[in-house]
Write an enzyme that holds these catalytic residues in place. Structure first.
Site, short mmCIF file in Angstrom:
data_model
loop_
_atom_site.label_atom_id
_atom_site.label_comp_id
_atom_site.label_asym_id
_atom_site.label_seq_id
_atom_site.Cartn_x
_atom_site.Cartn_y
_atom_site.Cartn_z
N LYS A 41 -9.33 -28.46 43.17
CA LYS A 41 -7.90 -28.74 43.00
C LYS A 41 -7.02 -27.98 43.99
O LYS A 41 -5.92 -28.42 44.32
CB LYS A 41 -7.45 -28.38 41.58
N ASP A 142 -4.67 -24.32 34.45
CA ASP A 142 -5.56 -25.36 34.96
C ASP A 142 -4.95 -26.74 34.69
O ASP A 142 -4.99 -27.63 35.55
CB ASP A 142 -6.94 -25.25 34.30
N LYS A 146 -3.49 -29.71 37.49
CA LYS A 146 -3.78 -31.14 37.39
C LYS A 146 -2.50 -31.96 37.27
O LYS A 146 -2.41 -33.07 37.81
CB LYS A 146 -4.70 -31.40 36.20
#
Length: 278
Positions: A41, A142, A146
């Site tokens: 990511k 996290d 996203k």
């Protein structure tokens, strides 16, 4: 690159590392016409200027593809679906996502008063669902990364991780203590969190930890989200789920399934590689 020219193949680099040093080479590869498939990511949730430079490098001659499906939802076809919708004249209204199996478990466990927050976290830790330090899951970062990726693929601009509203489930007083003291001290917050859950459930709704990308309002939020009884999230169970609302899909298009795991992530990387080839 030379080997692909000699064989008539397609040059592709598949990066499944967590190395920023490798990501720093993406732009150079893309500018040479080498497609990049990524599973990390980092660079996609980083500064918007860096992200835009990557897109520009991929679209400039010699053209290459930059695909990173597995950065959100592992092998689930989330980013490809979102890209396809925007390319086919859909206007994205919102994208909502349950994007952490750990947080889905914890919020599911506290629903209906079955467990307290601290009990749910202890059980998630015992089952191996959390990072060694559960705060790395509970802080929501996290999920936030996203959410940045979802927002950018949905066409939003100006989205930066540092400017988002992110609600951590880690109480401020427990953020800098040892893991053991965090687990022991979390019970002090059980009553207030149970009250919050109960307040939502009394109206017939449910509380989920989710990302909400409101494209029309230009806003991205991450944290506990109260949804009505009919919302797709209430059928997610332990899965990841992304609900995409567009001008043509006022009832959300839903992508649901396992959002973590080596096998499903590998299939997502392979799918991206095949897209580069074809």
């Amino acid at each position: 690159l030379e080997a692909s020219k000699l064989s008539g193949g397609v040059p592709i680099v598949a990066d499944v590392t967590a190395s920023s040093a490798v990501q720093d080479r993406y732009r150079g590869w893309l500018s040479q016409g080498i497609s990049v498939v990524a599973a990390n990511k980092g660079i996609f949730a980083g500064p918007e200027s860096t992200y835009k430079n990557l897109l520009a490098s991929a679209s400039s001659p010699p053209r290459a593809r930059l695909l990173h499906e597995t950065t959100v939802g592992a092998g689930l076809p989330v980013l490809g679906t979102l890209s396809g919708l925007t390319a086919s004249s859909h206007s994205i209204v919102s994208v909502e996502g349950i994007l952490s199996g750990t947080l889905a478990f914890v919020l599911g466990a506290v629903a209906g008063g079955r467990q307290s927050l601290s009990e749910a976290v202890r059980e998630a830790q015992a089952r191996g669902y959390t990072e060694p330090d559960p705060r790395d899951d509970l802080n929501g970062m996290d999920v936030a990364r996203k959410a940045v990726i979802l927002a950018r693929v949905a066409g939003m601009e100006g989205v930066e991780l540092g400017g988002m509203a992110i609600e951590s489930l880690v109480p401020e007083k427990l953020r800098d203590v040892s893991v053991e003291d965090f687990i022991d001290g979390l019970s002090d917050y059980d009553a207030s969190f149970a009250e919050r859950v109960s307040k939502v459930e009394k109206t017939g709704g449910r509380l989920h930890y989710a990302a909400k990308v409101d494209v029309e309002a230009g806003k991205v939020d991450v944290g506990p989200l109260a949804v009505e009884a009919s919302h797709p999230f209430n059928n997610a169970g332990p899965d990841n789920m992304v609900a995409i609302t567009t001008n043509y899909y006022p009832r959300p298009l839903v992508v649901q399934g396992a959002g973590a795991g080596g096998d499903v992530t590998a299939t997502g990387v392979l799918a991206d590689i095949l897209k580069c080839i074809h």
